[in-house]
Scaffold this motif. Sequence first.
Motif, PDB file in Angstrom:
ATOM      1  N   SER A   5      -2.649  -9.226   5.716  1.00  0.00           N
ATOM      2  CA  SER A   5      -2.949  -8.700   4.154  1.00  0.00           C
ATOM      3  C   SER A   5      -3.707  -7.511   4.417  1.00  0.00           C
ATOM      4  O   SER A   5      -4.615  -7.261   5.015  1.00  0.00           O
ATOM      5  N   ARG A   6      -3.362  -6.539   3.420  1.00  0.00           N
ATOM      6  CA  ARG A   6      -3.965  -5.230   3.407  1.00  0.00           C
ATOM      7  C   ARG A   6      -3.930  -4.759   1.889  1.00  0.00           C
ATOM      8  O   ARG A   6      -2.843  -5.067   1.083  1.00  0.00           O
ATOM      9  N   THR A   7      -5.102  -3.973   1.462  1.00  0.00           N
ATOM     10  CA  THR A   7      -5.379  -3.867  -0.067  1.00  0.00           C
ATOM     11  C   THR A   7      -5.485  -2.302   0.152  1.00  0.00           C
ATOM     12  O   THR A   7      -6.636  -1.782   0.874  1.00  0.00           O
ATOM     13  N   TYR A  92       1.529  -7.076  -4.641  1.00  0.00           N
ATOM     14  CA  TYR A  92       0.731  -7.197  -6.003  1.00  0.00           C
ATOM     15  C   TYR A  92       0.096  -5.627  -6.361  1.00  0.00           C
ATOM     16  O   TYR A  92      -0.292  -4.864  -5.455  1.00  0.00           O
ATOM     17  N   THR A 103      -2.113  -4.748  -3.141  1.00  0.00           N
ATOM     18  CA  THR A 103      -2.239  -5.604  -2.033  1.00  0.00           C
ATOM     19  C   THR A 103      -0.929  -6.213  -1.426  1.00  0.00           C
ATOM     20  O   THR A 103      -0.139  -6.825  -2.043  1.00  0.00           O
ATOM     21  N   TYR A 104      -0.662  -5.957  -0.476  1.00  0.00           N
ATOM     22  CA  TYR A 104       0.493  -6.393   0.438  1.00  0.00           C
ATOM     23  C   TYR A 104       0.194  -7.559   1.289  1.00  0.00           C
ATOM     24  O   TYR A 104      -0.654  -7.375   2.258  1.00  0.00           O
ATOM     25  N   ARG A 105       0.920  -8.594   1.450  1.00  0.00           N
ATOM     26  CA  ARG A 105       0.792  -9.953   2.041  1.00  0.00           C
ATOM     27  C   ARG A 105       1.837 -10.403   2.613  1.00  0.00           C
ATOM     28  O   ARG A 105       2.795 -10.467   1.866  1.00  0.00           O
ATOM     29  N   GLU A 133       0.697  -0.276   6.192  1.00  0.00           N
ATOM     30  CA  GLU A 133      -0.042   0.254   5.129  1.00  0.00           C
ATOM     31  C   GLU A 133      -0.227   1.885   5.312  1.00  0.00           C
ATOM     32  O   GLU A 133       0.086   2.396   4.128  1.00  0.00           O
TER      33      GLU A 133
END
Length: 149
Positions: A5-7, A92, A103-105, A133
């Motif tokens: 996950s990255r935000t 998201y 937010t990529y998961r 990312e």
Amino acid sequence: MPTVSRTFSVSPMPHQVIDYLKDFGNAVEWDPGTQRCTRTDSGPIGEGATWHNVSKILGVTAELTYTLESLGSGNLVFVGKNKSSTSTEKIYVDAANTGSVITYRNELEMHGPIALFNPVLKLYFEKLANDTEKQLTSVLNRLPIEEKK
């Protein structure tokens, strides 16, 4: 099950991000592993739309059928499947003062004997998530900036 996950923040407004990302064919621009991604159905893009995705992972070519499972004003869920894996990509998108926070998961479930390699895959997918990312931020920040709706 490897999960990453990255935000991160980008300049475009959430509606622009969703409009761009809902077409999974654009993954060739923002996903470093994707080599080809072709829509397999027709009509407006919405829940149920499908794509044939060809990716290279650890030197191995993987072909998955991706379906847009959920499309909302602030989120997307794509599920890619083949006989050895299921990849669930949840994105998201929230409004921020100067654009959007994403937010990529990615949740990867391996099936069969390949599941024994989950610890190695987790390390690889952490690196791939960093690269994704960076690439996704760059691609989205090239979209024309619109005012808040």
